[in-house]
Design a protein around this motif. Structure first.
Motif, PDB file in Angstrom:
ATOM      1  N   ASP A  51       0.811  -1.405  -0.068  1.00  0.00           N
ATOM      2  CA  ASP A  51       0.196   0.018   0.226  1.00  0.00           C
ATOM      3  C   ASP A  51       0.928   1.337   0.019  1.00  0.00           C
ATOM      4  OD1 ASP A  51      -2.340  -1.501  -0.034  1.00  0.00           O
ATOM      5  OD2 ASP A  51      -2.586  -1.380   2.272  1.00  0.00           O
ATOM      6  N   MET A  52       1.964   1.006   0.587  1.00  0.00           N
ATOM      7  CA  MET A  52       2.841   2.230   0.521  1.00  0.00           C
ATOM      8  C   MET A  52       3.992   2.248  -0.522  1.00  0.00           C
ATOM      9  SD  MET A  52       1.919   4.045   3.180  1.00  0.00           S
ATOM     10  CE  MET A  52       0.351   3.233   3.082  1.00  0.00           C
ATOM     11  N   ARG A  53       3.809   1.336  -1.254  1.00  0.00           N
ATOM     12  CA  ARG A  53       4.448   1.330  -2.651  1.00  0.00           C
ATOM     13  C   ARG A  53       6.134   1.302  -2.434  1.00  0.00           C
ATOM     14  NH1 ARG A  53       0.011   0.245  -3.552  1.00  0.00           N
ATOM     15  NH2 ARG A  53      -1.330   0.913  -5.425  1.00  0.00           N
ATOM     16  N   HIS A  64       1.454  -2.094 -10.499  1.00  0.00           N
ATOM     17  CA  HIS A  64       0.780  -1.189  -9.608  1.00  0.00           C
ATOM     18  C   HIS A  64       0.664   0.259 -10.112  1.00  0.00           C
ATOM     19  CE1 HIS A  64       1.542  -4.587  -7.024  1.00  0.00           C
ATOM     20  NE2 HIS A  64       0.447  -4.270  -6.170  1.00  0.00           N
ATOM     21  N   SER A  65       1.855   0.598 -10.916  1.00  0.00           N
ATOM     22  CA  SER A  65       1.736   2.019 -11.684  1.00  0.00           C
ATOM     23  C   SER A  65       0.660   1.822 -12.608  1.00  0.00           C
ATOM     24  CB  SER A  65       3.205   2.476 -12.055  1.00  0.00           C
ATOM     25  OG  SER A  65       3.475   1.441 -13.046  1.00  0.00           O
ATOM     26  N   ASP A  94      -4.324   3.595  -8.689  1.00  0.00           N
ATOM     27  CA  ASP A  94      -3.870   4.944  -8.119  1.00  0.00           C
ATOM     28  C   ASP A  94      -3.654   4.817  -6.611  1.00  0.00           C
ATOM     29  OD1 ASP A  94      -4.163   6.269 -10.649  1.00  0.00           O
ATOM     30  OD2 ASP A  94      -6.290   6.144 -10.352  1.00  0.00           O
ATOM     31  N   GLY A  95      -4.071   3.792  -6.033  1.00  0.00           N
ATOM     32  CA  GLY A  95      -3.832   3.496  -4.550  1.00  0.00           C
ATOM     33  C   GLY A  95      -4.505   2.259  -4.112  1.00  0.00           C
ATOM     34  N   THR A  96      -4.316   1.599  -3.053  1.00  0.00           N
ATOM     35  CA  THR A  96      -4.662   0.531  -2.588  1.00  0.00           C
ATOM     36  C   THR A  96      -4.676   0.439  -0.882  1.00  0.00           C
ATOM     37  OG1 THR A  96      -2.669  -0.599  -2.629  1.00  0.00           O
ATOM     38  CG2 THR A  96      -4.003  -0.753  -4.453  1.00  0.00           C
ATOM     39  N   SER A  97      -5.544  -0.360  -0.327  1.00  0.00           N
ATOM     40  CA  SER A  97      -5.607  -0.587   0.906  1.00  0.00           C
ATOM     41  C   SER A  97      -6.047  -2.052   1.279  1.00  0.00           C
ATOM     42  CB  SER A  97      -6.415   0.269   1.767  1.00  0.00           C
ATOM     43  OG  SER A  97      -6.438   0.165   3.235  1.00  0.00           O
ATOM     44  N   HIS A 143      -9.125  -0.533  -4.039  1.00  0.00           N
ATOM     45  CA  HIS A 143      -8.279  -0.159  -4.929  1.00  0.00           C
ATOM     46  C   HIS A 143      -9.171   1.078  -5.712  1.00  0.00           C
ATOM     47  CE1 HIS A 143      -8.059  -4.553  -4.509  1.00  0.00           C
ATOM     48  NE2 HIS A 143      -6.770  -4.354  -4.850  1.00  0.00           N
ATOM     49  N   GLU A 144      -8.121   2.154  -5.895  1.00  0.00           N
ATOM     50  CA  GLU A 144      -8.644   3.309  -6.743  1.00  0.00           C
ATOM     51  C   GLU A 144      -8.114   3.100  -8.045  1.00  0.00           C
ATOM     52  OE1 GLU A 144      -8.196   8.329  -6.741  1.00  0.00           O
ATOM     53  OE2 GLU A 144      -7.076   7.066  -5.399  1.00  0.00           O
ATOM     54  N   TRP A 199     -13.880   2.817  -7.821  1.00  0.00           N
ATOM     55  CA  TRP A 199     -13.185   2.292  -6.531  1.00  0.00           C
ATOM     56  C   TRP A 199     -13.525   0.986  -6.405  1.00  0.00           C
ATOM     57  CZ3 TRP A 199     -10.491   5.850  -3.508  1.00  0.00           C
ATOM     58  CH2 TRP A 199      -9.964   5.161  -2.197  1.00  0.00           C
TER      59      TRP A 199
END
Length: 209
Positions: A31-33, A66-67, A71-74, A100-101, A106
């Motif tokens: 999540d923090m890449r 992931h790129s 755009d973002g995950t949790s 996941h964004e 979403w």
């Protein structure tokens, strides 16, 4: 209790704690890449696919995947079952609910991982993670029906969530009728996952973390 048996029990407790932290570390690093932190949860000779292996190849896959997709995950870790094959090898099942964004959508996902763990030079690693998905769908769209894996721009597909455990199909094949056989004995110690699998083969992975 002998000194040897006491040391073995302490070692097992320490191993359980180390293994339980792996999925949490995996989620935080993902999540923090932090690709370096993420790939170091796997052994140096980790197999990546396509004939590739090693942490550098895995980090390349991590960065590209992931790129391009998120755009973002949790990732939210749930129940974790761990069975030991021997002092340095174990397997586990851990639930994960993920957000996941994906551009304008979403996507919520429910899944589990079937894990294989290995201790190398005193440290526990993921030897393998097999993702098994139940659904993935935009927060505003219900995932009911067949082929519950519904990503933006991808045809819906089956996620193999129940395929590792034959009891799912057996249950529904009875059409609501009670089980007429005897209750099977409890799984032997360290054989809960293996007993539930009943020899089922591993599903082929379709990776979306």
């Amino acid at each position: 209790m002998t000194d040897a048996s006491l040391l073995a029990r302490i070692d097992r407790l320490e191993s359980l704690d180390a293994i339980r932290q792996l999925p949490a570390k995996y989620s935080l690093a993902l999540d923090m890449r932090d690709g370096d932190a993420w790939v170091n949860l796997f052994p140096e000779d980790v197999r990546v696919g396509g004939g590739k292996s090693g942490r550098k190849a895995l980090r390349d896959w991590f960065d590209e995947t992931h790129s391009m997709q998120f755009d973002g995950t949790s990732h939210h870790i749930g129940g974790h079952i761990i069975d030991f094959d021997d002092p340095d090898h174990a397997q586990g099942v851990v639930y994960s609910k993920n957000e996941h964004e994906c551009g304008a959508e979403w996507v919520l996902m429910q899944m589990m991982y079937f894990d294989q763990y290995e201790r190398i030079d005193g440290r526990w690693y993921f030897r393998r993670r097999l993702p098994l998905y139940w659904y993935a769908s935009d927060i505003n769209k219900s995932p009911v029906g067949d082929r519950k894996m519904r990503w933006p721009g991808v045809p819906p597909y089956h996620g193999s969530f129940h395929d590792l455990f034959p009891s799912w199909k057996t249950y529904w094949a009875r059409n609501g009728q009670p089980h007429d056989g005897p209750v099977e004995p409890a799984a032997p110690l360290e054989k809960f996952i293996e007993t539930m699998r009943r020899g089922a083969p591993l599903p082929k992975p379709r990776v979306r973390s």
